[in-house]
Design an enzyme around this catalytic site. Structure first.
Site, PDB file in Angstrom:
ATOM      1  N   ASP A 160      38.367  42.869  43.946  1.00  0.00           N
ATOM      2  CA  ASP A 160      38.303  41.422  44.224  1.00  0.00           C
ATOM      3  C   ASP A 160      39.397  40.590  43.531  1.00  0.00           C
ATOM      4  OD1 ASP A 160      36.092  42.451  45.479  1.00  0.00           O
ATOM      5  OD2 ASP A 160      34.625  41.175  44.491  1.00  0.00           O
ATOM      6  N   ASP A 192      35.919  40.408  48.528  1.00  0.00           N
ATOM      7  CA  ASP A 192      34.674  39.684  48.753  1.00  0.00           C
ATOM      8  C   ASP A 192      34.913  38.820  49.996  1.00  0.00           C
ATOM      9  OD1 ASP A 192      32.124  39.513  47.487  1.00  0.00           O
ATOM     10  OD2 ASP A 192      32.604  37.542  46.635  1.00  0.00           O
ATOM     11  N   HIS A 244      32.810  36.538  52.515  1.00  0.00           N
ATOM     12  CA  HIS A 244      31.532  35.933  52.912  1.00  0.00           C
ATOM     13  C   HIS A 244      31.664  34.996  54.113  1.00  0.00           C
ATOM     14  CE1 HIS A 244      29.725  37.403  49.246  1.00  0.00           C
ATOM     15  NE2 HIS A 244      30.472  36.660  48.452  1.00  0.00           N
ATOM     16  N   HIS A 293      32.510  30.551  47.682  1.00  0.00           N
ATOM     17  CA  HIS A 293      33.714  31.315  47.298  1.00  0.00           C
ATOM     18  C   HIS A 293      34.016  32.397  48.330  1.00  0.00           C
ATOM     19  CE1 HIS A 293      30.438  33.853  45.840  1.00  0.00           C
ATOM     20  NE2 HIS A 293      31.276  34.874  45.984  1.00  0.00           N
ATOM     21  N   LYS A 338      33.428  43.270  51.829  1.00  0.00           N
ATOM     22  CA  LYS A 338      31.997  43.326  51.507  1.00  0.00           C
ATOM     23  C   LYS A 338      31.435  41.918  51.455  1.00  0.00           C
ATOM     24  CE  LYS A 338      33.049  43.360  46.578  1.00  0.00           C
ATOM     25  NZ  LYS A 338      32.442  42.091  46.165  1.00  0.00           N
ATOM     26  N   CYS A 377      31.159  42.481  39.984  1.00  0.00           N
ATOM     27  CA  CYS A 377      31.648  43.453  40.975  1.00  0.00           C
ATOM     28  C   CYS A 377      32.237  44.708  40.345  1.00  0.00           C
ATOM     29  CB  CYS A 377      32.588  42.770  41.955  1.00  0.00           C
ATOM     30  SG  CYS A 377      31.663  41.585  42.978  1.00  0.00           S
TER      31      CYS A 377
HETATM   32  C1  VGL Z   1      31.778  38.413  42.390  1.00  0.00           C
HETATM   33  C2  VGL Z   1      30.132  36.862  42.020  1.00  0.00           C
HETATM   34  C3  VGL Z   1      29.993  36.662  43.372  1.00  0.00           C
HETATM   35  C4  VGL Z   1      32.761  39.377  41.815  1.00  0.00           C
HETATM   36  C5  VGL Z   1      31.653  38.229  43.750  1.00  0.00           C
HETATM   37  O1  VGL Z   1      33.772  39.704  42.482  1.00  0.00           O
HETATM   38  O2  VGL Z   1      32.536  39.830  40.669  1.00  0.00           O
HETATM   39  N1  VGL Z   1      31.011  37.743  41.539  1.00  0.00           N
HETATM   40  N2  VGL Z   1      30.760  37.341  44.224  1.00  0.00           N
HETATM   41 ZN    ZN Z   2      30.753  36.837  46.298  1.00  0.00          ZN
END
Ligand code: VGL
Ligand code: ZN
Length: 212
Positions: free
Chosen positions: A10, A52, A54, A86, A111, A156
């Protein structure tokens, strides 16, 4: 003979400076990632990056669940930290950091697309119901050993490393390539301890070339 891959977690704008879920010092790991990328490239070893990804309606976002950022609640019978909006698909925030040498990335694994379940691990959603393509891809490419780094240590990175260990990969965390959210000050050090207890090894990026 163990076949190694680099797994970058990420490394996206929203987790870096001025991002909506900025991880303290998140940007500082981009340079570390690029150092590791160079080493893996030289040896023609795979470089995988998770992203990430979403939908705007994702229910882990406090604004979509009528909750407060940083509080903990339940989502679909699973404990859930409520996050700011995010890494929304197709937005700048979801893009990889502009300084990341992303042309060297062999495989991108997305993901968190499913609206009502979060997905910290790059292998499974948080309910461990749906598998991403990561495990199959690694197996097809005969990867047995993972060098993992990225954002965030306490979410993550942690859950990806724990799943990788459960799936019997040999896992080494590049610790100077990780930073955490630290909603509680000890969250990242606790996460590293849990990873170590389950069998993860730790190294600094400057030690990677001799470990490969
Ligand atoms: C993450 C919180 C929400 C991460 C992703 O990449 O660690 N943390 N989504
Ligand atoms: Zn996330």
């Amino acid at each position: 003979m163990m076949n190694s891959a680099l797994l970058l977690i990420d490394l996206q704008n929203d987790f870096c400076q001025n991002g909506s879920l900025a991880v303290p010092e998140g940007d500082s790991v981009i340079d570390v990632a690029n150092q590791a990328i160079t080493l893996f490239q030289k040896r023609k070893l795979p470089i995988v990056a998770s992203q990430d990804w979403h939908p705007a309606e994702h229910r882990s976002f406090a604004a979509n669940s009528g909750t407060q950022v940083g509080q903990i609640g339940m989502l679909n019978d699973l404990p859930q930290v409520w996050w700011p909006v995010h890494c929304v698909q197709e937005t700048i925030g979801a893009e990889f950091h502009p300084k990341l040498h992303q042309s060297a990335v062999t495989k991108i694994v997305r993901k968190g697309q499913q609206i009502d379940v979060d997905s910290y691990s790059a292998f499974f959603d948080n309910g461990r119901r749906i598998k991403t393509e990561l495990d199959d891809w690694l197996k097809e490419n005969h990867v047995t050993r993972l060098f993992v780094m990225g954002l965030a240590t306490d979410y993550c990175v942690k859950f990806t490393v724990l799943d990788a260990l459960a799936l019997n990969y040999d896992v080494t965390v590049i610790i100077d390539g990780c930073r955490g959210v630290n909603l509680q000050p000890q969250d990242s050090s606790n996460a590293l301890q849990v990873m170590a207890d389950k069998g993860a090894k730790f190294i600094m990026v400057k030690q990677v070339s001799t470990a490969l």
